[in-house]
Each structure stands twice: as C-alpha cells, then as structure tokens.
Write an enzyme that holds these catalytic residues in place. Structure first.
Site, short mmCIF file in Angstrom:
data_model
loop_
_atom_site.label_atom_id
_atom_site.label_comp_id
_atom_site.label_asym_id
_atom_site.label_seq_id
_atom_site.Cartn_x
_atom_site.Cartn_y
_atom_site.Cartn_z
N LYS A 82 9.94 -84.92 40.12
CA LYS A 82 8.73 -84.10 40.00
C LYS A 82 7.50 -84.88 40.46
O LYS A 82 7.39 -86.09 40.19
CB LYS A 82 8.60 -83.67 38.53
CG LYS A 82 7.52 -82.65 38.22
CD LYS A 82 7.61 -82.28 36.75
CE LYS A 82 6.50 -81.36 36.31
NZ LYS A 82 6.60 -81.04 34.86
N SER A 157 6.17 -76.46 33.57
CA SER A 157 5.59 -76.97 34.78
C SER A 157 6.61 -77.58 35.75
O SER A 157 6.29 -77.84 36.90
CB SER A 157 4.52 -78.01 34.45
OG SER A 157 5.08 -79.15 33.82
N SER A 181 8.00 -77.65 29.33
CA SER A 181 8.05 -77.73 30.79
C SER A 181 9.39 -78.10 31.37
O SER A 181 9.58 -78.03 32.59
CB SER A 181 6.99 -78.72 31.30
OG SER A 181 5.71 -78.18 31.12
#
Length: 479
Positions: A82, A157, A181
């Site tokens: 990420k 997220s 997330s």
C-alpha cells in the site's frame, strides 16, 4: 502449467511449488505481472508498477536457490504494498498530491519482513487521501474500482490492495487498519483478512517527520488481505517477525497455546439500531452453521456493549485527528476530503481536553469487559456492516452517507479501540439489484489469538467456497 494456472494459485499453493523447485520464482512473478497488465488498467488498483525490479528480484531468488540457499517461507510469492507505507526509493504519497515526492529512505518493517521471507513486490496499491476513507479515490491516482463491478465501492482505505488480490494481481496484498481499513476492502471485494491485535506486527515509517498521535499508535495495525484463509496462516508468521524500530512490538508466536475444546463462540445479530439486511443475516446464519457443524459451540449471546466502545473510541480518535491532522487535511487535501472530514467531525463529535483524557482512561474499562467475556467466549461472530457494501462515493453524500459507511460500522472500529484481533471472511454471495455482491462477516478473537479467528475463517470458507472463483468467471465473461 499455464500462466493463467499460476496467477490463480494461492500463496500456499504457490510456495509448495516454488520452495520445492517445481516452479521458479520468475515464472510465479511473470504470471502475476501478466495478470496485472491484463486487468489493472480497468481497476486502477496498482498505481505504481514495479515489474522491472520484481523480475530482477525473482531471478536473484532463483539463482540463490540454485546455489543451495534455503528458500524463505514466501519464496517467489508476488505481493503488493500500500502506498502509505515506506518502500525504499518510492513515494509514500498516502494519496496526497503534496506528498507525491516523499521518497522513502528505507523499508518499513512490514516491507522488510515480507522480503526477508522471499516475497516479491510487484506494485504499490491505491489508498484514499490520508488513508482516511472507507472508499478509495484521490486526486493523485484516481479511483480504484471493485472487480465485481462499479455498483460497489472497492472499500478503503486499503481499497487498492483488496481489489488487486481478488482480481489475481499477486497472491498477497499488504494493507493497514485504524478503523476498518483491512476489513472494509475485504468485505467489499470478498477477500479474507485478519486485523491483528495491538503490538502484533511491527510498524514504523522511516520517512515520517514526527511520531503519530497516541490513539493512532494504539488503533492502527499492519496486515494482509488474501483470497483464502490458509494464506494468512502461511504469511502472518513472517509479517510478525520482530523489528527494534517498533519498541512496543510484542514478540509472540503466531500459534497460541492449545485452548479448551470445543471452542465457544458468541454469536450476535445486534446491529445497534441500524436495520439488518436479510442478506447479511443469511451470511451470519451460514457462518454460524458452518462453525457449529465443525464442532464449535455457538451460542447467541450479547458481548459487552460494542456500540459504546466503538463510538467512544472513534470520537476519541476524531479528537486526536482534529488536533494533530486537521491542519494538514485543510492545507493539502482536496475539497472532497475536507468536506468528508467536516461531516466526520459532525457525526463523531471529537472528544477534547479533559473529555479526551477521561475516555482514554475508559478504554481500559471497555477492554477489561471484553477480556472477561472472552474467557468464556474466545471468539465473537458478528456482522461487519448491517447492510450490503455501499456504492462508490457514498461517504460524500452528507450525514446520511457517512452514517451508512461508518456510523453503522461499530463492530469494526470498536476492535481497533480495544486492540483486539478481528477477521473478515465472505459467508455469502448475494444477488442484489445492482449485481452480485459478497457479504462478509466478522470474527473477533481473544487478545493474541489471531490464529483462532483465522481457523474459524477457514471453516466458513470451506462451507462457502473461495469468493475469487465466481469473481474470475464474472470478470472473464465481461472481457
């Protein structure tokens, strides 16, 4: 074995071949890169393509194995990272235009641990601005789409991570979770994950200029999103390897001590005033029955008040965010994210001053209640969201949108405030007016017992099947 056969393999299936010499790391990585080239242009899940360095690393791993070097437990497994976590030489942009040139000087512990285990990073995945939405879109890289279709948000997220791994772009996807997330993208895409408990995975970004707020430190964790529960058992032991840069990391083994059998599971359908959708209830009942049939004792009983713990925790986090992060959001965020934060502060009124100190103290009370309850019920099966996953940009639609996205998600962020592990696993594929949609349930576990939650996920997955299989058929028909 064809390239298509290879990219469809789980990490567990892949390592049986790469570690034994039946498949080269280069072939495993090449198959994942081919899949990325085929599907990522439509999804925008991977926003930095690392094909060149991935090929070079895979060849180096193969040569080392030929020299007799013992392959790591994740030898040749393609993974994504990420973009809010440091990877040496790459931007830790966090989806923010102003941070597009923030180049990491070194790897974060989670990246280092994955690579030490033999994994190969093939790309970096998308996140919303400041990694603080349950939907993934930002002005720097744009929107990530859900591989099931554009009627469902990809979640956030870690939305790029969830969409990538379920679409077949790598067998493992790194993500993180401060309020859901990891679990939001897992639920959106039909993936499997476990939010580790506090202190389980070492965390730190070498590029950061100041330490994070105390609540962010207590609530945020690093983890993985996978297509199958057994891949969590394979990969998490490598992820939790100690790193001295995280002074609060807890160096415990992945597998805990034997527990009294049969294991008791508390089962709840309580959605705390929000409507429980029939498809979500059906998923819960399927999960309950799967666990019962596998020998678990499942009792419908209320755990300690998750609504009070969750709301208190999120309002406390909003207090910290308002004090420490709002100025950055106002200065560097888009109008969209500024508007969303304004609604966050409205719907989760921030605790400040003495109130914040008192609720921080109250956190121990909530955690103690759960600790005592979990002496009898080591696992808690609950909804994740009371309704099927929401559509893209639902959180931009004022108070009602934020309530549907976050307000109802108390089972999610309560676990962050309590510091407890919580897994997410698909338990149903619902046929809804917008199209098919996976429905995930949540399994919370005793502190330090992520392994028990993943075991339960495996039982449910064995009943329901891997959600990637119908997804890939759907994607193939759409081509």
């Amino acid at each position: 074995m064809t390239e298509q056969d290879i990219w469809q393999l789980s990490a567990t299936e892949l390592t049986r071949l790469t570690r034994s010499g039946g498949l080269s790391a280069e072939a495993a990585v090449e198959a994942a890169l081919g899949r990325m080239a085929a599907v990522n242009p439509d999804l925008n899940a991977v926003v930095e393509d690392l094909s060149t360095q991935a090929r070079s690393r895979a060849r180096a791993l193969d040569k080392a194995r030929e020299r007799g070097v013992e392959p790591g437990p994740l030898h040749g497994v393609p993974v994504t990272i990420k973009i809010n976590v440091d990877q040496a030489g790459h931007a830790t942009s966090n989806g923010v235009v102003a941070l597009k040139d923030l180049i990491a000087p070194a790897d974060a512990p989670v990246v280092e641990n994955l690579q030490k285990a033999g994994a190969v990073v093939i790309g970096r995945t998308n996140t919303p601005e400041f990694s603080f939405r349950a939907d993934t879109d930002n002005p720097l890289h744009g929107r990530t789409h859900n591989p099931w279709g554009r009627h469902i948000s990809a979640g956030g997220s870690s939305g790029g991570a969830g969409a990538a791994v379920m679409a077949g772009i790598g067998a493992l996807a790194h993500g993180n979770d401060i309020g859901g997330s990891l679990r939001f993208p897992a639920a959106a895409n039909g993936a499997v994950t476990v939010k580790p408990g506090l202190g389980r995975v070492p965390a730190w970004n070498p590029s950061q200029r100041a330490e994070r707020g105390l609540l962010a430190q207590l609530m945020s964790v690093q983890g993985l999103i996978t297509r199958t529960a057994e891949d969590l058992h394979l990969a998490m032991p490598s992820l939790i390897a100690p790193d001295p840069r995280d002074p609060f990391h807890v160096p415990m083994p992945w597998r805990g001590t034997d527990t009294q059998q049969p294991l008791k599971v508390a089962f709840t359908r309580n959605t705390h005033g929000y409507d429980l959708h029939p498809e979500v209830e059906a998923a819960l009942l399927t999960a309950r029955d799967a666990l019962r049939d596998a020998g678990y004792i499942v009792e419908e009983v209320e755990p300690p008040n998750v609504f009070d713990a969750g709301r208190s925790g999120y309002r406390a986090l909003m207090g910290e965010i308002h004090a420490l992060m709002k100025a950055d959001v106002d200065a560097a965020g888009s109008q969209t994210v500024r508007d969303i934060f304004a609604v966050y502060f409205q719907e989760f009124p921030p605790f400040t001053g003495d109130e914040l100190l008192k609720v921080m103290a109250q956190r121990t009370h909530f955690a103690r209640q759960w600790s005592l309850f979990m002496q009898d019920y080591p696992l808690v099966l609950s909804p994740f969201l009371p309704q099927p996953f929401f559509r893209p940009d639902r959180d931009t639609e004022g108070a009602a949108g934020v309530q549907e996205v976050l307000g109802c998600a108390v089972y999610s962020y309560a676990m962050n405030f309590l510091g407890l592990p919580a897994a997410s696993v698909p338990a149903r594929l619902a046929e809804l007016p917008g199209g098919p949609q996976p429905i995930n349930v949540q399994i919370a576990a005793q502190r330090w017992r992520e392994d028990l939650a993943v075991d339960a996920c495996k039982v449910i997955e064995d009943r329901v099947g891997r959600m990637c299989l119908p997804l890939w058929k759907r994607m193939q028909r759409a081509q």
